[in-house]
Design a protein around this motif. Sequence first.
Motif, PDB file in Angstrom:
ATOM      1  N   SER A 130      -6.201  -0.616 -16.005  1.00 51.70           N
ATOM      2  CA  SER A 130      -7.675  -1.173 -15.920  1.00 51.70           C
ATOM      3  C   SER A 130      -7.950  -2.242 -15.073  1.00 51.70           C
ATOM      4  CB  SER A 130      -8.012  -1.424 -17.394  1.00 51.70           C
ATOM      5  OG  SER A 130      -7.270  -2.433 -17.887  1.00 51.70           O
ATOM      6  N   ASN A 131      -6.922  -3.218 -14.688  1.00 54.31           N
ATOM      7  CA  ASN A 131      -7.148  -4.575 -14.034  1.00 54.31           C
ATOM      8  C   ASN A 131      -6.350  -4.222 -12.557  1.00 54.31           C
ATOM      9  OD1 ASN A 131      -8.317  -5.551 -15.966  1.00 54.31           O
ATOM     10  ND2 ASN A 131      -6.264  -6.309 -16.852  1.00 54.31           N
ATOM     11  N   PHE A 132      -6.127  -3.045 -12.217  1.00 49.61           N
ATOM     12  CA  PHE A 132      -5.591  -3.004 -10.985  1.00 49.61           C
ATOM     13  C   PHE A 132      -6.643  -2.991  -9.720  1.00 49.61           C
ATOM     14  CE2 PHE A 132      -4.314  -0.195  -7.292  1.00 49.61           C
ATOM     15  CZ  PHE A 132      -3.274  -0.520  -6.858  1.00 49.61           C
ATOM     16  N   LYS A 133      -6.303  -3.740  -8.706  1.00 51.45           N
ATOM     17  CA  LYS A 133      -7.352  -3.664  -7.472  1.00 51.45           C
ATOM     18  C   LYS A 133      -6.511  -3.721  -6.362  1.00 51.45           C
ATOM     19  CE  LYS A 133      -8.784  -8.313  -7.912  1.00 51.45           C
ATOM     20  NZ  LYS A 133      -9.980  -9.128  -7.793  1.00 51.45           N
ATOM     21  N   ASP A 134      -6.761  -3.346  -5.089  1.00 55.89           N
ATOM     22  CA  ASP A 134      -6.358  -3.634  -3.867  1.00 55.89           C
ATOM     23  C   ASP A 134      -7.414  -4.087  -3.129  1.00 55.89           C
ATOM     24  OD1 ASP A 134      -4.916  -4.079  -1.533  1.00 55.89           O
ATOM     25  OD2 ASP A 134      -4.163  -1.892  -1.577  1.00 55.89           O
ATOM     26  N   ASP A 135      -7.544  -5.364  -2.736  1.00 53.41           N
ATOM     27  CA  ASP A 135      -8.641  -5.937  -1.839  1.00 53.41           C
ATOM     28  C   ASP A 135      -8.334  -6.333  -0.507  1.00 53.41           C
ATOM     29  OD1 ASP A 135      -6.964  -7.930  -2.585  1.00 53.41           O
ATOM     30  OD2 ASP A 135      -8.655  -9.399  -3.394  1.00 53.41           O
ATOM     31  N   SER A 136      -7.327  -5.322   0.030  1.00 58.00           N
ATOM     32  CA  SER A 136      -6.746  -5.916   1.422  1.00 58.00           C
ATOM     33  C   SER A 136      -7.820  -5.508   2.508  1.00 58.00           C
ATOM     34  CB  SER A 136      -5.422  -5.374   1.590  1.00 58.00           C
ATOM     35  OG  SER A 136      -5.544  -3.721   1.541  1.00 58.00           O
ATOM     36  N   SER A 137      -8.703  -4.117   2.168  1.00 54.42           N
ATOM     37  CA  SER A 137      -9.698  -3.525   3.176  1.00 54.42           C
ATOM     38  C   SER A 137     -10.838  -2.884   2.320  1.00 54.42           C
ATOM     39  CB  SER A 137      -8.816  -2.638   3.770  1.00 54.42           C
ATOM     40  OG  SER A 137      -8.408  -1.666   3.410  1.00 54.42           O
TER      41      SER A 137
ATOM     42  N   GLN B  15      -3.968  -4.411   9.913  1.00 50.70           N
ATOM     43  CA  GLN B  15      -3.378  -3.085   9.193  1.00 50.70           C
ATOM     44  C   GLN B  15      -2.205  -2.612   9.584  1.00 50.70           C
ATOM     45  OE1 GLN B  15      -4.781  -1.370   6.817  1.00 50.70           O
ATOM     46  NE2 GLN B  15      -6.543  -3.132   6.766  1.00 50.70           N
ATOM     47  N   THR B  16      -1.793  -2.920  11.073  1.00 46.30           N
ATOM     48  CA  THR B  16      -0.456  -2.387  11.485  1.00 46.30           C
ATOM     49  C   THR B  16       0.573  -3.481  11.066  1.00 46.30           C
ATOM     50  OG1 THR B  16      -1.359  -1.926  13.790  1.00 46.30           O
ATOM     51  CG2 THR B  16       0.843  -2.215  13.609  1.00 46.30           C
ATOM     52  N   TRP B  17       0.283  -4.740  10.737  1.00 43.23           N
ATOM     53  CA  TRP B  17       1.250  -5.631  10.229  1.00 43.23           C
ATOM     54  C   TRP B  17       1.548  -5.440   8.690  1.00 43.23           C
ATOM     55  CZ3 TRP B  17       0.988  -9.202   6.093  1.00 43.23           C
ATOM     56  CH2 TRP B  17       2.228 -10.078   6.084  1.00 43.23           C
ATOM     57  N   ARG B  18       0.549  -4.879   7.992  1.00 43.27           N
ATOM     58  CA  ARG B  18       0.506  -4.337   6.530  1.00 43.27           C
ATOM     59  C   ARG B  18       1.622  -3.168   6.545  1.00 43.27           C
ATOM     60  NH1 ARG B  18      -2.708  -6.651   2.808  1.00 43.27           N
ATOM     61  NH2 ARG B  18      -4.451  -7.922   3.581  1.00 43.27           N
TER      62      ARG B  18
ATOM     63  N   ALA C 204       3.797  -2.272   8.537  1.00 42.29           N
ATOM     64  CA  ALA C 204       5.278  -2.552   8.781  1.00 42.29           C
ATOM     65  C   ALA C 204       5.967  -3.504   7.705  1.00 42.29           C
ATOM     66  CB  ALA C 204       5.142  -3.597  10.267  1.00 42.29           C
ATOM     67  N   TYR C 205       5.008  -4.166   7.190  1.00 44.59           N
ATOM     68  CA  TYR C 205       5.687  -5.191   6.128  1.00 44.59           C
ATOM     69  C   TYR C 205       6.006  -4.094   4.941  1.00 44.59           C
ATOM     70  CZ  TYR C 205       5.823  -8.365   2.238  1.00 44.59           C
ATOM     71  OH  TYR C 205       6.305  -9.096   1.182  1.00 44.59           O
ATOM     72  N   GLY C 206       5.213  -3.195   4.492  1.00 38.15           N
ATOM     73  CA  GLY C 206       5.436  -2.206   3.557  1.00 38.15           C
ATOM     74  C   GLY C 206       6.799  -1.262   3.955  1.00 38.15           C
ATOM     75  N   ALA C 207       6.757  -0.995   5.134  1.00 36.42           N
ATOM     76  CA  ALA C 207       8.008  -0.140   5.575  1.00 36.42           C
ATOM     77  C   ALA C 207       9.258  -1.017   5.382  1.00 36.42           C
ATOM     78  CB  ALA C 207       8.027   0.056   6.955  1.00 36.42           C
ATOM     79  N   LEU C 208       9.389  -2.132   5.704  1.00 33.93           N
ATOM     80  CA  LEU C 208      10.306  -3.260   5.571  1.00 33.93           C
ATOM     81  C   LEU C 208      10.887  -3.416   4.305  1.00 33.93           C
ATOM     82  CD1 LEU C 208      12.356  -5.033   6.840  1.00 33.93           C
ATOM     83  CD2 LEU C 208      10.601  -7.094   6.354  1.00 33.93           C
ATOM     84  N   LYS C 209       9.714  -3.463   2.987  1.00 32.13           N
ATOM     85  CA  LYS C 209      10.032  -3.674   1.773  1.00 32.13           C
ATOM     86  C   LYS C 209      10.667  -2.208   1.124  1.00 32.13           C
ATOM     87  CE  LYS C 209       7.028  -5.252  -0.962  1.00 32.13           C
ATOM     88  NZ  LYS C 209       5.711  -5.846  -1.860  1.00 32.13           N
ATOM     89  N   ASP C 210      10.270  -1.238   1.520  1.00 28.87           N
ATOM     90  CA  ASP C 210      10.797   0.000   1.128  1.00 28.87           C
ATOM     91  C   ASP C 210      12.442   0.303   1.582  1.00 28.87           C
ATOM     92  OD1 ASP C 210       8.491   0.827   0.078  1.00 28.87           O
ATOM     93  OD2 ASP C 210       7.548   1.965   1.759  1.00 28.87           O
ATOM     94  N   THR C 211      12.638  -0.133   2.930  1.00 26.00           N
ATOM     95  CA  THR C 211      13.853  -0.209   3.329  1.00 26.00           C
ATOM     96  C   THR C 211      14.852  -1.162   2.679  1.00 26.00           C
ATOM     97  OG1 THR C 211      13.113   0.328   5.571  1.00 26.00           O
ATOM     98  CG2 THR C 211      15.356  -0.342   5.407  1.00 26.00           C
TER      99      THR C 211
END
Length: 524
Positions: free
Chosen positions: A123-130, A5-8, A10-17
């Motif tokens: 209708s097809n959106f999903k986030d199966d990361s957790s 979760q910490t890595w995710r 950090a990766y999201g913050a990097l994408k936003d920057t």
Amino acid sequence: MGTLQTWRKAYGALKDTTKVSLAHVNSDYADLDVAVVKATNHVECPPKERHLRKILFATSAVRPRADVAYCIHALARRLAKTRNWTVALKTLIVIHRLLREGDPTLREEFVNFSQRGRILQLSNFKDDSSPIAWDCSAWVRTYALYLEERLECFQILKYDIEAERLPKPVAGQEKGYSRTRDLNSEELLEQLPALQQLLYRLVGCRPEGVAVSNYVIQYALALVLKESFKIYCAINDGIINLVDKFFEMPRHEAIKALDVYKRAGQQAASLSDFYEICKGLELARNFQFPVLREPPQSFLVTMEDYIKEAPRVVTVPIEPLLQLTYRPEEDAPTIEDVKLSEEQEPSVPVDDVVSNSEPAPPPLPSHNNFETGDLLGLNDGTPDVSLIEERNALALAIVPTETDSSAAQARDFDPTGWELALVSTPSTNISSVNERQLAGGLDSLTLDSLYDEGAYRSAQQPVYGVPAPNPFEVQDPFALSSSIPPPTHRTNGSNCSTARYGAVPVNPVFHPHNNNPFGSAGLI
């Protein structure tokens, strides 16, 4: 699990920057793109107000429509490319805030864009990361369905249900009422089903599982809960108006009204359960929930009995509301009077018309004469030939128009004038029609013209079989003088030359069409 979760994050913050840096360099709308990225970043918190204010200002009425369209396009692109439930939910929250607080023209732009690009189709959106993301993805899909239905309802109602301001209560009323209280039966049967479908999507936004305790979801749920109060008020006022007009409806409208009435009772129970769930959340501490009352079920029996005996169509009054009647004037003659006067009037010969200088009085105007008669003369019998010839002979006759000088013109009239002789005396140069008729439907004039035309065309066309003239042939300049005979007296020199060289023809014959390719003239 915690490391993942910490890595995710950090990766999201990097994408936003990275997106913010690219927006500063490559975008023509750098400030707007940066505000959209920062308002919908990967951090699990509601969008910040300063970024929302920038987006609201970019879509206000003072901005060009190109800026508004670009903002909607940026939000749609952000929503379509992400696979993270936090980014998708925060983008939907920004869209919801724009629909609630934005300019009315912005809602129309959203409607037009949603019809072309389906901006809220998740209708097809999903986030199966957790497992948490799985439960939150389900609520994101229901939230998108509610916003999409909100746009559809705005398109039908032609106004936003949240932006409607209830009028102040008049003396004798406890509270104000919505617009559905003053609608007619047709508008009620069109708008009430749309409002009930919107309320159905709203009740479907009930959080389940881990999503109940998520703070971002509760923030979005608070926006939905605020709108539920006005939606229920509009439906309730519409049902009261529908009941008042029910016993005046025809059968097909009464059936629709009965279905709307039944669904209102079912949705009141579902909305009551939804409010009970929301009351247990922290967001609902400052809300004041309305008291829901189901429509009386005993009234359903009366409504069903009326449907059995209701008329199938609406009774239309026999006399129209506006009727135009045409009444003839007292002095104007009717159609029958005009016909009788025409039958009784004797026919006047042509000679009397020519000699009579007094014009006939004009007929009275008839306002009711709608019959035009036989304008083309299709119903007339075979005309008399002698009558036609007399009329043609008198075609050039000058008929006087002034009544004062009629006597003077009668004295000066000369029956032997040349104008009358032109048309009255038949021409002797042209044979009669019967003499010129030939077999086959032709006459002599037509046949002569055909012969003349054939002779003219044959003279214009070249004769086939004759050799072409030689362009190098030199014409004899003395060819015309050969037709002149020589003088009768001869000199001695001429006789000697004749005796020496033999007899020479006096008139040589020139052959212009010689087959000699060199063009030399031959003598015989």
